[in-house]
Write a protein that holds these residues in place. Structure first.
Motif, PDB file in Angstrom:
ATOM      1  N   MET A 334     -42.628 -43.884 -32.458  1.00  0.00           N
ATOM      2  CA  MET A 334     -43.052 -42.349 -32.587  1.00  0.00           C
ATOM      3  C   MET A 334     -42.799 -41.803 -31.282  1.00  0.00           C
ATOM      4  SD  MET A 334     -43.829 -41.780 -35.733  1.00  0.00           S
ATOM      5  CE  MET A 334     -42.467 -43.198 -36.194  1.00  0.00           C
ATOM      6  N   PHE A 335     -43.081 -42.156 -30.074  1.00  0.00           N
ATOM      7  CA  PHE A 335     -42.779 -41.517 -28.913  1.00  0.00           C
ATOM      8  C   PHE A 335     -41.336 -41.525 -28.616  1.00  0.00           C
ATOM      9  CE2 PHE A 335     -41.653 -42.339 -24.358  1.00  0.00           C
ATOM     10  CZ  PHE A 335     -42.442 -41.214 -23.987  1.00  0.00           C
ATOM     11  N   LEU A 336     -40.422 -42.363 -29.055  1.00  0.00           N
ATOM     12  CA  LEU A 336     -38.905 -42.281 -29.029  1.00  0.00           C
ATOM     13  C   LEU A 336     -38.540 -41.238 -29.844  1.00  0.00           C
ATOM     14  CD1 LEU A 336     -37.859 -46.038 -29.044  1.00  0.00           C
ATOM     15  CD2 LEU A 336     -38.118 -44.322 -26.834  1.00  0.00           C
ATOM     16  N   ILE A 337     -38.888 -40.868 -31.035  1.00  0.00           N
ATOM     17  CA  ILE A 337     -38.754 -39.963 -31.994  1.00  0.00           C
ATOM     18  C   ILE A 337     -39.236 -38.528 -31.295  1.00  0.00           C
ATOM     19  CG2 ILE A 337     -39.250 -38.742 -34.150  1.00  0.00           C
ATOM     20  CD1 ILE A 337     -39.269 -41.603 -35.307  1.00  0.00           C
ATOM     21  N   SER A 338     -40.389 -38.426 -30.668  1.00  0.00           N
ATOM     22  CA  SER A 338     -40.758 -37.217 -30.257  1.00  0.00           C
ATOM     23  C   SER A 338     -39.797 -36.925 -29.016  1.00  0.00           C
ATOM     24  CB  SER A 338     -42.145 -37.508 -29.523  1.00  0.00           C
ATOM     25  OG  SER A 338     -43.076 -37.769 -30.425  1.00  0.00           O
ATOM     26  N   CYS A 339     -39.335 -37.688 -28.062  1.00  0.00           N
ATOM     27  CA  CYS A 339     -38.219 -37.449 -27.073  1.00  0.00           C
ATOM     28  C   CYS A 339     -37.151 -37.115 -27.500  1.00  0.00           C
ATOM     29  CB  CYS A 339     -38.111 -38.691 -26.075  1.00  0.00           C
ATOM     30  SG  CYS A 339     -39.725 -39.314 -25.156  1.00  0.00           S
ATOM     31  N   CYS A 389     -44.258 -33.043 -34.305  1.00  0.00           N
ATOM     32  CA  CYS A 389     -45.315 -33.637 -33.432  1.00  0.00           C
ATOM     33  C   CYS A 389     -46.596 -33.970 -33.873  1.00  0.00           C
ATOM     34  CB  CYS A 389     -45.218 -32.990 -31.857  1.00  0.00           C
ATOM     35  SG  CYS A 389     -43.559 -33.317 -31.103  1.00  0.00           S
ATOM     36  N   ASP A 390     -47.255 -32.891 -34.470  1.00  0.00           N
ATOM     37  CA  ASP A 390     -48.492 -33.096 -35.179  1.00  0.00           C
ATOM     38  C   ASP A 390     -48.538 -34.298 -36.215  1.00  0.00           C
ATOM     39  OD1 ASP A 390     -49.538 -31.253 -33.460  1.00  0.00           O
ATOM     40  OD2 ASP A 390     -49.278 -29.614 -34.843  1.00  0.00           O
ATOM     41  N   GLN A 391     -47.397 -34.250 -36.780  1.00  0.00           N
ATOM     42  CA  GLN A 391     -47.506 -35.317 -37.977  1.00  0.00           C
ATOM     43  C   GLN A 391     -47.438 -36.621 -37.386  1.00  0.00           C
ATOM     44  OE1 GLN A 391     -47.890 -34.615 -41.051  1.00  0.00           O
ATOM     45  NE2 GLN A 391     -48.446 -32.511 -40.542  1.00  0.00           N
ATOM     46  N   MET A 406     -52.542 -35.758 -27.340  1.00  0.00           N
ATOM     47  CA  MET A 406     -51.384 -36.549 -27.355  1.00  0.00           C
ATOM     48  C   MET A 406     -50.302 -35.104 -27.898  1.00  0.00           C
ATOM     49  SD  MET A 406     -51.012 -39.341 -26.074  1.00  0.00           S
ATOM     50  CE  MET A 406     -49.503 -39.838 -26.646  1.00  0.00           C
ATOM     51  N   ALA A 407     -50.649 -34.606 -29.093  1.00  0.00           N
ATOM     52  CA  ALA A 407     -50.125 -33.597 -29.475  1.00  0.00           C
ATOM     53  C   ALA A 407     -49.892 -32.410 -28.689  1.00  0.00           C
ATOM     54  CB  ALA A 407     -50.648 -33.255 -30.816  1.00  0.00           C
ATOM     55  N   LEU A 408     -50.945 -32.017 -27.907  1.00  0.00           N
ATOM     56  CA  LEU A 408     -50.705 -31.017 -26.975  1.00  0.00           C
ATOM     57  C   LEU A 408     -49.968 -31.098 -25.694  1.00  0.00           C
ATOM     58  CD1 LEU A 408     -52.210 -28.340 -26.502  1.00  0.00           C
ATOM     59  CD2 LEU A 408     -53.954 -29.378 -24.907  1.00  0.00           C
TER      60      LEU A 408
END
Length: 699
Positions: A334-339, A389-391, A406-408
Motif C-alpha cells: 500500500m505504501f508503494l501504491i501511495s508513492c 489514500c484514505d481507502q 498516516m492518511a494525513l
C-alpha cells in the motif's frame, strides 16, 4: 455567644448565631446542616456560617478560594455562597467601594477574555455533538485565523503604511545602472477596458490588481526621510518578511508544546488517559441541561476512542507470526501504491504548468482557464489522491488515531509535492533551467521576456491558488454537500440510504488548512497582503464548515484521539513552513531581483540590501555589530547557552526520574489495594459460612 443544641434521636444539627436566635425564630435565615453518616462520607463538612474574610491584594478572599477547591456539586456551592453573602460585614463606604470596584474589574476582565476567545460557544457545541477529534480541527482553524491576522498587522505596520506615507516623498536608494530593456515593465492596461475584464483581473490578479499594494512590484525602493527620522523601505520589507517567518515558527512550537503536554502527562498510556477523563474530564462550570448534555457526549466520544484503541491493540497482539508477515507485506504494498499516486500527480502538475505558461497570451475566458489550469490540476489531484489514500489507510488496519496520522502524512506530502512541482516549473522558466548566463536570461540574468517582474508573477500564482481553493470549498458546500443531504433525507431509496449523509473527514479538512497556509507562507514575500486574504478566507471557511457539519454531516462511526491528532496537525503544518522557508531563502540569496519593479531593483540579490544598509550606518554602530558577530562575543554566549541547556537537561532528567518513581509507587499501591480487596473478600466468605450453618440448624 453561641450554643449548639442537639435533639436526641435525630440527625439534625442547628447552628445558632448571635442576633438571629435559633433557626425556628427566623425561617428565612435558617442555617441547617444534615450530619448523617451518609452525608458525612460523601461531602466534606463546610462551615456555612463563616462570613467572608478580608480580601487580599488581588481581590480574592480565602473562603472563596476554599469554596472553589472544595469537591462539592455546583448547586451546593451556590447555596453556600448565598449563605455567606447573607452575613454582611460592617465596613466603611470606602472599603465597600473598593470591593465593588474589584468585582466590576473581575467581571469586565472575564467578559473581555470571553470576547477575545473566538467562537468559544461554537467550539463547545461542536465538541459535544461530534467529539474532540472534530473539535480539534476547528481549534486548529481558529489558531490559523489568529496567526494570519497578527501577521497582517505586522506587515501593515512595517511595510504597507510606511510605503503609503513615503511613496511620493522618498528618494531612490540606487540609480539605474542596468540595461534599459530589463527595466521595461508597465502592467497598466492601455486604451479602453471592457467591463468584464475587471472581473477577470480580480480572479487572476492581473490588470489593475497587478499594479497595487497587493503585489511585490508596486513597492518602491525609496528611503523615507524626515528631519530627524529616516525609514529604509527595502530593508524594512526584507526584515518584516523574515521576522514574519520566525514569528510563525515560534507560534507553532509554542502550540506544539501545549499539545504535547497532555501526551507527556499521560505517558502515552490508555489507562492514564482514561483516568484523566474520569477524574478531570468534567467541567463543573456547565450551566443548564444543554451544556451538560454536550459535555456528556464529549466524554462519551473520548471514552469510545480509548476503548476502540485498546480493542485494536489486543487484536494486533493476538496475531500469529504468519498473520503479521501478511499484514506488514500488505502495508509495504500500500505504501508503494501511495508513492506511485503521488508521483503521477507530480507529473500531471508539471505538464499543466508548462502548458499554462505557453498559452499565457490568450485573452477572455479561455485565457482565464489557461491561467487557472495549474490550480485546477492541483485541486483535482488534491481531491482524488487523498480519497484513495484514505481507502489505502483503511486496508492497512491501523488504529483509528494511527489511521488518521498516516492518511494525513501521505496527503500533506502530496500537497506539498504538488506545490513544489508548481514552484519548480516556475523556477525553470524564470532562470532558464538554472542557466542565467545564456539564452533568454543572458541580458538580465532572468527571463525578462516572459517574466518582466517575476516576483509579481509568483505572487499571482499563490494568489490564484488561495482564491481557487476558497471557491472550491464554497462550491462543494453549495453544489455537493447540500444536495446530497436533501437527497438522502427526502428520497426513500436503498441507494440513498446506503450512501447516507457524509462524515466530516478530519484529515482531509486539516490538509486543506495546511495547504492554504503553506501557499500563504510561500507567497508572503511576493504578495504581502496574502495573510489578510487568508484571514478572511479562514473566517468564512469556519462558518461554512460549521454549517455543513451540523446540517449535512453525521457523527463519525470511528472516532480518534484528539490530543494526539492535534499535535500531528501542527507537525504537518511545520512541514509546510519548512517548504515555504526554503523557497524564501533561495529567492533571497540566489535569484536576481527584477530590474523594472519592486523595492530591490538594481541589486544583485535581495539579501545584498543588508550589507549595503550596514555600511551606511555610523562608525559606532558598525563597531558594535562587528563585536556582536566576533568570537569575543559569540564564544562566551555559546558557552553560557551550553551551561543553561545542560542545567535544564539535568533538571528534566531529575523530574523524569521522579515521575517514574511516582508511577512505580502508584503501581505498587494499586497491587496492595488489590491484595487487600482479595483478603477482605476471603474473610467475608469465611464469616458468612458459620452464619448460614447456624440459620439452617435453627430451622
Amino acid at each position: 455567644m453561641a450554643s449548639d443544641p442537639q435533639k436526641q434521636g435525630s440527625g439534625k444539627l442547628y447552628d445558632y448565631t448571635e442576633g438571629n436566635g435559633y433557626p425556628g425564630d427566623q425561617q428565612a435565615l435558617r442555617l441547617r446542616r444534615i450530619s448523617s453518616p451518609a452525608s458525612s462520607q460523601n461531602y466534606p463538612q463546610f462551615n456555612w456560617s463563616s462570613a467572608p474574610s478580608e480580601e487580599d491584594e488581588n481581590g480574592n478572599s480565602e473562603p472563596h478560594r476554599d469554596l472553589r477547591s472544595a469537591p462539592l456539586p455546583m448547586a451546593l456551592k451556590r447555596a453556600i455562597r448565598q449563605v455567606q453573602q447573607m452575613h454582611v460585614p460592617v465596613v466603611s463606604s470606602v472599603e465597600s467601594w473598593k470591593r465593588k470596584k474589584t468585582k466590576s474589574l473581575h467581571k469586565l476582565k472575564d467578559n473581555a477574555r470571553g470576547f477575545l476567545t473566538l467562537w468559544n460557544k461554537s467550539l463547545q457545541k461542536i465538541g459535544g455533538n461530534f467529539g474532540g477529534g472534530v473539535q480539534s480541527y476547528f481549534l486548529f482553524l481558529r489558531f490559523l485565523v489568529v496567526l494570519n491576522f497578527v501577521s497582517f498587522l505586522l506587515i501593515a505596520g512595517f511595510v504597507l503604511i510606511p510605503n503609503i506615507v513615503f511613496r511620493s516623498d522618498g528618494t531612490s536608494l540606487a540609480n539605474s545602472t542596468g540595461p534599459e530593456k530589463c527595466m521595461e515593465y508597465d502592467p497598466n492596461p492601455q486604451g479602453l477596458v471592457v467591463f468584464y475584464k475587471y472581473f477577470l483581473d480580480l480572479l487572476s490578479g492581473t490588470g489593475f490588481m497587478e499594479y497595487s499594494y497587493l503585489f511585490y512590484g508596486y513597492y518602491n525602493n525609496t528611503l523615507g526621510e524626515d528631519r530627524n527620522f529616516s525609514y529604509n523601505i527595502p530593508l524594512a520589507y526584507l526584515f518584516t518578511v523574515v521576522f514574519y517567518f520566525i514569528f510563525c515558527l515560534i507560534c507553532i512550537i509554542a502550540r506544539m508544546g501545549t499539545a504535547a503536554r497532555v501526551a507527556v502527562a499521560t505517558g502515552g498510556s490508555t489507562v492514564a488517559n482514561y483516568s484523566m477523563i474520569v477524574f478531570t474530564g468534567w467541567d463543573y462550570g456547565c450551566l443548564g441541561g444543554k451544556a451538560t448534555k454536550l459535555k456528556q457526549n464529549n466524554i462519551h466520544y473520548r471514552l469510545q476512542v480509548d476503548l476502540e484503541e485498546e480493542r485494536i491493540k489486543k487484536q494486533a497482539a493476538a496475531l500469529t507470526s504468519c498473520q503479521k508477515v501478511v499484514l506488514y507485506s500488505l502495508r509495504v504494498l500500500m505504501f508503494l501504491i501511495s508513492c506511485g499516486l503521488i508521483g503521477a500527480a507530480f507529473y500531471c502538475i508539471f505538464l499543466a504548468t508548462n502548458f499554462s505558461q505557453q498559452r499565457s497570451g490568450e485573452q477572455g475566458i479561455l485565457g482565464l482557464i489557461f491561467e487557472y489550469l495549474p490550480s485546477i490540476v492541483i485541486t483535482a489531484g488534491n481531491f482524488l489522491v487523498p480519497l484513495l489514500c484514505d481507502q489505502i489507510a483503511l486496508i492497512e488496519r491501523y488504529a483509528p488515531s494511527t489511521t488518521v496520522i498516516m492518511a494525513l502524512l501521505r496527503a500533506v506530502f502530496l500537497r506539498l509535492v504538488s506545490l513544489g512541482a508548481l514552484l519548480f516549473t516556475l523556477w525553470r522558466q524564470i532562470t532558464c533551467e538554472g542557466h542565467t548566463d545564456s539564452g533568454a536570461c543572458e541580458l538580465c540574468q532572468y527571463n525578462h521576456e516572459v517574466y518582466p517582474c517575476w516576483e509579481t508573477r509568483v505572487g499571482q500564482e499563490m494568489y490564484k491558488l488561495t482564491l481557487f481553493d476558497f471557491l472550491i470549498n464554497v462550491a462543494v458546500l453549495v453544489l455537493v454537500e447540500f444536495p446530497r443531504r436533501m437527497v438522502v433525507d427526502n428520497w426513500p431509496s436503498k441507494l440513498a440510504q446506503w450512501v447516507g449523509r457524509q462524515e466530516f473527514v478530519v484529515p482531509y479538512n486539516v490538509l486543506s488548512l495546511v495547504y492554504g497556509q503553506t501557499v500563504v507562507w510561500t507567497g508572503a514575500l511576493f504578495c504581502p497582503l496574502l495573510p489578510l486574504i487568508n484571514t478572511i478566507k479562514f473566517v468564512i471557511l469556519f462558518y461554512c464548515k460549521k454549517i455543513t457539519l451540523f446540517y449535512n454531516c453525521r457523527p463519525a462511526l470511528k472516532t480518534f484521539r484528539s490530543t494526539t491528532s492535534a499535535f500531528f496537525f501542527l507537525v504537518v503544518l511545520l512541514f509546510g513552513w519548512i517548504l515555504a522557508t526554503a523557497v524564501m531563502i533561495y529567492s533571497l540569496a540566489e535569484i536576481r531581483p527584477s530590474m523594472g519593479c519592486g523595492p530591490f531593483r538594481f541589486l544583485s540579490n535581495i539579501w545584498s540590501i543588508v550589507p549595503t544598509s550596514f555600511y551606511s550606518l555610523s562608525t559606532t554602530t558598525q563597531e558594535f555589530l562587528f563585536f556582536i558577530g566576533s568570537q569575543a562575543f559569540t564564544i562566551p554566549l555559546f558557552v553560557l547557552s551550553c551551561v543553561v541547556m545542560c542545567y535544564f537537561i539535568a533538571l528534566a532528567s531529575v523530574y523524569g526520574k521522579n515521575v517514574a518513581l511516582l508511577r512505580a509507587q502508584l503501581k505498587l499501591e494499586g497491587r496492595d489495594k488489590q491484595f487487600l480487596v482479595k483478603q477482605i473478600a476471603e474473610l467475608s466468605r469465611q464469616l458468612q459460612i458459620p452464619k448460614h450453618n447456624g440459620v439452617q440448624d435453627c430451622r
